[in-house]
Design a protein around this motif. Structure first.
Motif, PDB file in Angstrom:
ATOM      1  N   VAL A 148     -68.560 -55.648  -3.554  1.00  0.00           N
ATOM      2  CA  VAL A 148     -68.444 -54.342  -2.918  1.00  0.00           C
ATOM      3  C   VAL A 148     -68.779 -54.534  -1.445  1.00  0.00           C
ATOM      4  N   LEU A 149     -67.817 -54.221  -0.589  1.00  0.00           N
ATOM      5  CA  LEU A 149     -67.964 -54.523   0.825  1.00  0.00           C
ATOM      6  C   LEU A 149     -68.545 -53.342   1.583  1.00  0.00           C
ATOM      7  N   SER A 150     -69.375 -53.669   2.583  1.00  0.00           N
ATOM      8  CA  SER A 150     -69.922 -52.667   3.492  1.00  0.00           C
ATOM      9  C   SER A 150     -69.967 -53.318   4.873  1.00  0.00           C
ATOM     10  N   ASN A 162     -69.383 -55.977   7.337  1.00  0.00           N
ATOM     11  CA  ASN A 162     -69.121 -57.401   7.147  1.00  0.00           C
ATOM     12  C   ASN A 162     -70.042 -58.011   6.103  1.00  0.00           C
ATOM     13  N   THR A 163     -70.621 -57.154   5.256  1.00  0.00           N
ATOM     14  CA  THR A 163     -71.480 -57.670   4.189  1.00  0.00           C
ATOM     15  C   THR A 163     -70.890 -57.296   2.855  1.00  0.00           C
ATOM     16  N   GLY A 164     -71.390 -57.946   1.829  1.00  0.00           N
ATOM     17  CA  GLY A 164     -70.934 -57.632   0.490  1.00  0.00           C
ATOM     18  C   GLY A 164     -72.031 -57.871  -0.518  1.00  0.00           C
TER      19      GLY A 164
END
Lengths: 113, 115
Positions: free
Chosen positions: B95-97, B99-101
């Protein structure tokens, strides 16, 4: 390459106590994530650290806190332990973006009595 | 809601038989999909991953998976299982947010290979 290492492997604590779990990421990795895996369940995301800051957090209370050190290693702290905190705590590391594979450690089995 | 669903909690199968472990993901989960294996008292080991490209992904130990966008599925298959494949298998999506996941896991499927 030692991969992701976690310590200790097993731990027994009493309700109300505090615990610190440790994780060293795989060489070359800069991002550390922590997961809680209750018995018979899939891992649940606790939080993620990058550049010594918490970058993302799952649905866990403030009793769960963490830290990342300049060498990218990380700690997970849990205060005021509850029986329900008994679980396998997994540390995962990866490099940068979510497109890269996350490598998991062997986990720390925490039992709260 | 963000979810990954493994449709079978337990799959018993005889040695050398084929097996399929089913996984569906919600549309809010990215198409970075993974299968992990967990042996007793151990951490998770990556079997295979889908990031983009060919919908048929080959992994370690003879496992493969097929990404199906229209059915939001990512089923794991092996044509002939061994006793040593007995383990817990987890399907996960990123689940991406920004540039993090973070990884969202299914509940797991216990594969029990019988002689």
């Amino acid at each position: 390459d030692a991969g992701v290492t976690q310590s200790p492997t097993h731990l027994i604590k009493t309700r109300g106590q505090q615990v610190t779990l440790r994780c060293s990421p795989k060489s070359g990795h800069d991002t550390v994530s922590w997961y809680q895996q209750a018995l018979g369940q899939g891992p649940q995301f606790i939080f993620q650290y990058y550049e010594e800051e918490e970058r993302q957090r799952g649905n866990f209370p403030d009793r769960f806190s963490g830290h990342q050190f300049p060498n990218y290693s990380s700690e997970l702290n849990v205060n005021a332990l509850l029986l329900g905190d008994s679980a396998l705590y997994l540390c995962a590391s990866n490099q940068g973006t979510p497109r890269t594979e996350a490598f998991f450690g062997q986990g720390t089995r925490l039992t709260v009595v | 809601a963000q979810s990954v669903t493994q449709l079978d909690s337990q799959v018993p199968v005889f040695e050398e038989a084929p097996v399929e472990l089913r996984c569906n993901y919600s549309s809010s989960v990215s198409v970075y999909l993974f299968w992990y294996v967990q042996y007793p008292n151990q951490g998770l080991q990556l079997l295979l991953k889908y990031l983009s490209g060919s919908t048929l992904v080959k992994g370690i130990n003879g496992f493969e998976a097929e990404f199906n966008k229209s059915q939001t599925s990512f089923h794991l298959r092996k044509p002939s299982v061994h006793i040593s494949d007995t383990a817990e298998y987890f399907c996960a999506g990123s689940v991406l947010s920004g540039n993090t996941g973070k990884l969202i896991f299914g509940q797991g499927t216990t594969l029990q290979v019988k002689p």
